[in-house]
Design a protein around this motif. Structure first.
Motif, short mmCIF file in Angstrom:
data_model
loop_
_atom_site.label_atom_id
_atom_site.label_comp_id
_atom_site.label_asym_id
_atom_site.label_seq_id
_atom_site.Cartn_x
_atom_site.Cartn_y
_atom_site.Cartn_z
N GLY A 95 24.97 20.63 -4.38
CA GLY A 95 25.59 19.32 -4.54
C GLY A 95 25.95 18.69 -3.21
O GLY A 95 25.81 17.48 -3.02
N SER A 96 26.40 19.51 -2.29
CA SER A 96 26.70 19.03 -0.94
C SER A 96 25.46 18.46 -0.25
O SER A 96 25.48 17.35 0.28
CB SER A 96 27.27 20.18 -0.09
N ALA A 97 24.37 19.23 -0.29
CA ALA A 97 23.13 18.79 0.35
C ALA A 97 22.63 17.49 -0.29
O ALA A 97 22.18 16.57 0.41
CB ALA A 97 22.07 19.89 0.24
N PHE B 259 19.29 22.71 6.69
CA PHE B 259 17.86 22.42 6.82
C PHE B 259 17.49 21.20 6.00
O PHE B 259 16.74 20.32 6.47
CB PHE B 259 17.04 23.63 6.34
N TYR B 260 18.00 21.12 4.78
CA TYR B 260 17.68 19.98 3.92
C TYR B 260 18.20 18.67 4.50
O TYR B 260 17.51 17.64 4.48
CB TYR B 260 18.29 20.20 2.54
N VAL B 261 19.41 18.72 5.04
CA VAL B 261 20.04 17.49 5.55
C VAL B 261 19.48 17.11 6.92
O VAL B 261 19.05 15.97 7.12
CB VAL B 261 21.57 17.66 5.63
N LEU B 262 19.49 18.05 7.85
CA LEU B 262 19.12 17.73 9.24
C LEU B 262 17.62 17.69 9.47
O LEU B 262 17.12 16.79 10.16
CB LEU B 262 19.76 18.75 10.18
N VAL B 263 16.89 18.64 8.91
CA VAL B 263 15.46 18.71 9.18
C VAL B 263 14.66 17.83 8.23
O VAL B 263 13.86 16.99 8.66
CB VAL B 263 14.96 20.18 9.11
N TYR B 264 14.88 18.02 6.91
CA TYR B 264 14.11 17.22 5.96
C TYR B 264 14.57 15.77 5.90
O TYR B 264 13.79 14.85 6.16
CB TYR B 264 14.19 17.84 4.56
N SER B 265 15.84 15.54 5.57
CA SER B 265 16.32 14.18 5.33
C SER B 265 16.30 13.32 6.59
O SER B 265 15.94 12.14 6.54
CB SER B 265 17.74 14.21 4.74
N MET B 266 16.71 13.90 7.73
CA MET B 266 16.87 13.10 8.94
C MET B 266 15.63 13.06 9.83
O MET B 266 15.47 12.12 10.62
CB MET B 266 18.07 13.61 9.74
N ILE B 267 14.75 14.06 9.70
CA ILE B 267 13.60 14.11 10.62
C ILE B 267 12.27 13.97 9.88
O ILE B 267 11.48 13.07 10.17
CB ILE B 267 13.61 15.42 11.43
N ALA C 273 14.01 24.35 1.99
CA ALA C 273 15.40 24.37 1.53
C ALA C 273 15.48 24.69 0.04
O ALA C 273 16.37 25.42 -0.40
CB ALA C 273 16.06 23.02 1.81
N GLY C 274 14.53 24.18 -0.74
CA GLY C 274 14.53 24.43 -2.16
C GLY C 274 14.11 25.84 -2.53
O GLY C 274 14.30 26.26 -3.68
N CYS C 275 13.54 26.57 -1.57
CA CYS C 275 13.15 27.97 -1.80
C CYS C 275 14.30 28.94 -1.55
O CYS C 275 14.26 30.08 -2.02
CB CYS C 275 12.00 28.36 -0.88
N MET C 276 15.31 28.49 -0.83
CA MET C 276 16.37 29.40 -0.40
C MET C 276 17.21 30.00 -1.53
O MET C 276 17.70 31.12 -1.38
CB MET C 276 17.28 28.68 0.60
N PRO C 277 17.43 29.32 -2.67
CA PRO C 277 18.21 29.96 -3.74
C PRO C 277 17.65 31.31 -4.18
O PRO C 277 18.41 32.17 -4.64
CB PRO C 277 18.15 28.92 -4.86
N VAL C 278 16.35 31.50 -4.03
CA VAL C 278 15.74 32.79 -4.37
C VAL C 278 16.31 33.89 -3.47
O VAL C 278 16.69 34.98 -3.93
CB VAL C 278 14.20 32.72 -4.22
N LEU C 279 16.38 33.61 -2.18
CA LEU C 279 16.92 34.59 -1.23
C LEU C 279 18.43 34.75 -1.43
O LEU C 279 18.96 35.86 -1.31
CB LEU C 279 16.63 34.14 0.20
N ILE C 280 19.11 33.65 -1.73
CA ILE C 280 20.56 33.70 -1.91
C ILE C 280 20.91 34.56 -3.12
O ILE C 280 21.85 35.38 -3.08
CB ILE C 280 21.12 32.27 -2.07
N GLY C 281 20.18 34.39 -4.22
CA GLY C 281 20.44 35.19 -5.41
C GLY C 281 20.25 36.67 -5.16
O GLY C 281 21.07 37.49 -5.58
N TRP C 282 19.18 37.03 -4.45
CA TRP C 282 18.92 38.43 -4.14
C TRP C 282 20.01 38.99 -3.21
O TRP C 282 20.55 40.08 -3.44
CB TRP C 282 17.56 38.58 -3.49
N ALA C 283 20.33 38.23 -2.18
CA ALA C 283 21.36 38.67 -1.23
C ALA C 283 22.72 38.79 -1.90
O ALA C 283 23.52 39.66 -1.55
CB ALA C 283 21.44 37.69 -0.06
#
Length: 317
Positions: free
Chosen positions: A77-79, A145-153, A168-178
């Protein structure tokens, strides 16, 4: 800005802003919730929870699962709120997004900025204190990454925006595992790859439908700068990569035969749909006659059902 016939019938921006201003506390709450783009968050949660089942080889600890999903939702939601702040000029120019809160002056831009930052801080601290700091750092990295790299650049500068911005949209997979294991492994990396390859054709087919919108907003999405045939051919290549990558999970994670069987069926159906799209291009169809949204909607179902298979298979091991 060039307007299509449908766009030109819209009320002047000042009139729309005046009539759309929130009139009650409930309206204000709805506007701030809309800033977080709940429908996109749903898709992220669909990929997070099944991976937690896979990491736990069954049901994950309830407290960890709840905290990961709650604070992961705040992070996404923040992103999304910060993306709305950055893209408020684009959103106002596009029919698909002109009803978002900032485009309708429902929320002051500075408030949206503060709201996004506060959600980001809360989500990072929440994940770190209740789950673990690896999950928290991965979540913060995805947000930045979503805000600075994708949205702004990337978004306004290259037709490869959704290819690399999709990380950025792939990261929840890593977050869930971690969140479950406190570490990373090859299994979540494979599923990271599935979402990575899945994202471009999913987004490009949507952009084919709203090509004029993106062109008016000067966003160089691939369908804006390339022929429809090239977009479909690249979508085909990424779809093949998605399907092949999905099958790697079987040997790497040691799943039962249920997962690869489902992955093959879903992958075949997805490939069938993109080949049908190619057939319409080869037959000389163009624009709405290509029906690109058929693939877009199917790709949503593909990802949801594939990750559901991951969760169910994990309960059978």
């Amino acid at each position: 800005m060039v307007l299509t016939d449908k766009q030109s019938t819209a009320p002047p921006a000042t009139e729309a802003a005046a009539s759309d201003a929130p009139r009650s506390f409930g309206d204000v709450v709805k506007a701030y919730v809309a800033l977080t783009k709940p429908r996109i968050i749903e898709l992220l949660l669909i990929t997070t929870l099944p991976v937690m089942f896979l990491a736990a080889k069954g049901l994950p600890p309830l407290w960890i699962a709840v905290c990961t999903l709650v604070f992961g939702t705040l992070s996404a939601g923040s992103a999304n709120a910060l993306n709305c702040y950055i893209d408020r000029d684009i959103d106002a120019a596009m029919r698909r997004t002109r009803r978002r809160p900032l485009a309708r002056d429902q929320v002051p831009p500075v408030n949206a900025l503060i709201f996004g930052v506060v959600l980001g801080v809360l989500s990072t601290l929440g994940l770190g204190l209740t789950v673990n700091w690896l999950a928290a750092l991965l979540s913060l990295g995805a947000n930045l990454f979503y805000v600075l790299v994708y949205s702004m650049i990337l978004k306004r500068r290259t037709p490869q925006n959704v290819v690399w911005g999709g990380i950025a949209g792939c990261m929840p997979v890593l977050i869930g595992w971690a969140g479950v294991t406190g570490s990373l492994s090859w299994a979540p990396v494979v599923l990271f790859g599935v979402v990575f390859f899945w994202t471009p054709p999913h987004t490009w087919t949507l952009a084919m439908r709203y090509k004029e919108d993106y062109a008016a907003a000067k966003v160089p999405m691939l369908p804006v700068v390339a022929t429809e045939r090239r977009v479909v051919l690249e979508s085909l290549a990424y779809t093949w990569a998605t399907v092949l990558c999905s099958l790697l999970l079987w040997p790497i994670a040691g799943t039962t035969l249920l997962y690869p069987a489902v992955a093959v069926v879903l992958g075949a159906a997805c490939l069938w749909e993109v080949y049908r799209l190619l057939g319409r291009v080869n037959a000389g169809k163009t624009g709405v006659d290509l029906r690109p949204m058929r693939f877009f909607h199917w790709s949503n179902a593909y990802l949801a059902l594939l990750f559901l298979a991951v969760a169910v298979d994990s309960l059978l091991v």
